[in-house]
Design a protein around this motif. Structure first.
Motif, PDB file in Angstrom:
ATOM      1  N   SER A 128      -9.335  63.315   2.943  1.00  0.00           N
ATOM      2  CA  SER A 128     -10.603  63.265   3.674  1.00  0.00           C
ATOM      3  C   SER A 128     -11.555  64.347   3.191  1.00  0.00           C
ATOM      4  O   SER A 128     -12.762  64.112   3.037  1.00  0.00           O
ATOM      5  CB  SER A 128     -10.348  63.413   5.168  1.00  0.00           C
ATOM      6  OG  SER A 128     -11.543  63.286   5.886  1.00  0.00           O
ATOM      7  N   LEU A 129     -11.046  65.527   2.943  1.00  0.00           N
ATOM      8  CA  LEU A 129     -11.880  66.629   2.463  1.00  0.00           C
ATOM      9  C   LEU A 129     -12.532  66.280   1.126  1.00  0.00           C
ATOM     10  O   LEU A 129     -13.747  66.426   0.953  1.00  0.00           O
ATOM     11  CB  LEU A 129     -11.042  67.907   2.332  1.00  0.00           C
ATOM     12  CG  LEU A 129     -11.783  69.153   1.864  1.00  0.00           C
ATOM     13  CD1 LEU A 129     -12.811  69.579   2.898  1.00  0.00           C
ATOM     14  CD2 LEU A 129     -10.783  70.285   1.612  1.00  0.00           C
ATOM     15  N   VAL A 130     -11.749  65.772   0.179  1.00  0.00           N
ATOM     16  CA  VAL A 130     -12.272  65.417  -1.140  1.00  0.00           C
ATOM     17  C   VAL A 130     -13.294  64.281  -1.041  1.00  0.00           C
ATOM     18  O   VAL A 130     -14.387  64.361  -1.622  1.00  0.00           O
ATOM     19  CB  VAL A 130     -11.118  65.052  -2.112  1.00  0.00           C
ATOM     20  CG1 VAL A 130     -11.644  64.425  -3.391  1.00  0.00           C
ATOM     21  CG2 VAL A 130     -10.289  66.289  -2.425  1.00  0.00           C
ATOM     22  N   VAL A 131     -12.958  63.229  -0.296  1.00  0.00           N
ATOM     23  CA  VAL A 131     -13.866  62.085  -0.155  1.00  0.00           C
ATOM     24  C   VAL A 131     -15.192  62.527   0.457  1.00  0.00           C
ATOM     25  O   VAL A 131     -16.268  62.147  -0.010  1.00  0.00           O
ATOM     26  CB  VAL A 131     -13.211  60.966   0.686  1.00  0.00           C
ATOM     27  CG1 VAL A 131     -14.236  59.933   1.130  1.00  0.00           C
ATOM     28  CG2 VAL A 131     -12.099  60.301  -0.105  1.00  0.00           C
ATOM     29  N   ASN A 132     -15.135  63.369   1.470  1.00  0.00           N
ATOM     30  CA  ASN A 132     -16.354  63.772   2.150  1.00  0.00           C
ATOM     31  C   ASN A 132     -17.173  64.781   1.359  1.00  0.00           C
ATOM     32  O   ASN A 132     -18.396  64.781   1.442  1.00  0.00           O
ATOM     33  CB  ASN A 132     -16.039  64.277   3.548  1.00  0.00           C
ATOM     34  CG  ASN A 132     -15.666  63.128   4.447  1.00  0.00           C
ATOM     35  OD1 ASN A 132     -16.451  62.219   4.648  1.00  0.00           O
ATOM     36  ND2 ASN A 132     -14.452  63.139   4.954  1.00  0.00           N
ATOM     37  N   ILE A 133     -16.548  65.623   0.583  1.00  0.00           N
ATOM     38  CA  ILE A 133     -17.304  66.518  -0.299  1.00  0.00           C
ATOM     39  C   ILE A 133     -18.020  65.702  -1.373  1.00  0.00           C
ATOM     40  O   ILE A 133     -19.207  65.929  -1.657  1.00  0.00           O
ATOM     41  CB  ILE A 133     -16.386  67.597  -0.929  1.00  0.00           C
ATOM     42  CG1 ILE A 133     -15.984  68.613   0.136  1.00  0.00           C
ATOM     43  CG2 ILE A 133     -17.072  68.283  -2.110  1.00  0.00           C
ATOM     44  CD1 ILE A 133     -14.943  69.623  -0.321  1.00  0.00           C
ATOM     45  N   LEU A 134     -17.315  64.728  -1.960  1.00  0.00           N
ATOM     46  CA  LEU A 134     -17.957  63.861  -2.956  1.00  0.00           C
ATOM     47  C   LEU A 134     -19.111  63.067  -2.335  1.00  0.00           C
ATOM     48  O   LEU A 134     -20.183  62.932  -2.947  1.00  0.00           O
ATOM     49  CB  LEU A 134     -16.938  62.914  -3.580  1.00  0.00           C
ATOM     50  CG  LEU A 134     -15.892  63.556  -4.481  1.00  0.00           C
ATOM     51  CD1 LEU A 134     -14.858  62.515  -4.921  1.00  0.00           C
ATOM     52  CD2 LEU A 134     -16.540  64.212  -5.681  1.00  0.00           C
TER      53      LEU A 134
END
Length: 180
Positions: A128-134
Motif C-alpha cells: 500500500s505504501l509503494v502504490v500510494n507513493i507512486l
C-alpha cells in the motif's frame, strides 16, 4: 457485537472494477476521455464513500477518526459527481480533477497505513505504501503538466488503476474489519 467474516466485499468489488478498468485503459490508451469520465467519476464516488465510511467506523470504534480521510472522501465524492454529470467536458475536467483525485485518494490511503499495519500486517503495509507513493507522484506530475496528462494518461492511469485494484483485492482478503 456482530462478527464479520473478514472478507471485504466492497473493497473486492471496487478493486475488481479498478483492475478491469485499468487493464482496459492500458490496452486502449487512445480512447476518448469523455467516455472514461463517467466510469472514473463512479470510481471516485465509490472510493470517496469508502473513505467516509472508514472515518465513521474509525470514530465509532476508537473515539477519533482521521479527519483527513473524511475531507478527502468528500472531495473524492465531489470530484466523481462532477465527472459523472459533465462527461462532455471530461477532457478538461480530467486534466485538473483527476490529478486532484489521485492526490486526495493517495493521501487518504496513507493516513490508513498505521491501522492497516496493525490489522493486516507488514506485507500489505509495504504494498500500500509503494502504490500510494507512486500514485501521489503521478498525481502531482499530472497536475503540473496537463500536456503530460493528455499524452500519457491512458498508460499511466491504467498502470495505477491495476495496482490500486490489486491493492484493494489484497485488503479484501486480509483480516481488516474482522474482530478478533
Amino acid at each position: 457485537m456482530k462478527n464479520r467474516s473478514g472478507f471485504g466485499w466492497i473493497g473486492f468489488i471496487s478493486g475488481l472494477c479498478m483492475l478491469l478498468l485499468g487493464v482496459f485503459t492500458f490496452i486502449r490508451p487512445e480512447s476518448m476521455f469523455t467516455w472514461f469520465t463517467v466510469i472514473y467519476g463512479l470510481i471516485a464516488v465509490i472510493t470517496g464513500v469508502c473513505d467516509i465510511v472508514f472515518y465513521i467506523k474509525a470514530e465509532r470504534y476508537t473515539g477519533f477518526g482521521p479527519v483527513i480521510s473524511l475531507i478527502f472522501g468528500v472531495l473524492g465524492v465531489m470530484a466523481g459527481i462532477i465527472l459523472v454529470t459533465h462527461p462532455e467536458t471530461g477532457k478538461w475536467i480530467l486534466s485538473i480533477a483527476f490529478p486532484l483525485w489521485f492526490i486526495a485518494h493517495c493521501i487518504s490511503r496513507m493516513t490508513h497505513l498505521n491501522l492497516i499495519r496493525l490489522t493486516a500486517g507488514s506485507v500489505y503495509y509495504y504494498i500500500s505504501l509503494v502504490v500510494n507513493i507512486l500514485g501521489l507522484i503521478l498525481g502531482v506530475v499530472m497536475l503540473f503538466k496537463p500536456a503530460f496528462t493528455f499524452i500519457t494518461a491512458g498508460t499511466l492511469v491504467g498502470i495505477y488503476l491495476i495496482a490500486s485494484g490489486v491493492e484493494a483485492i489484497i485488503i479484501a482478503f486480509s483480516k481488516v474489519g474482522s474482530r478478533r
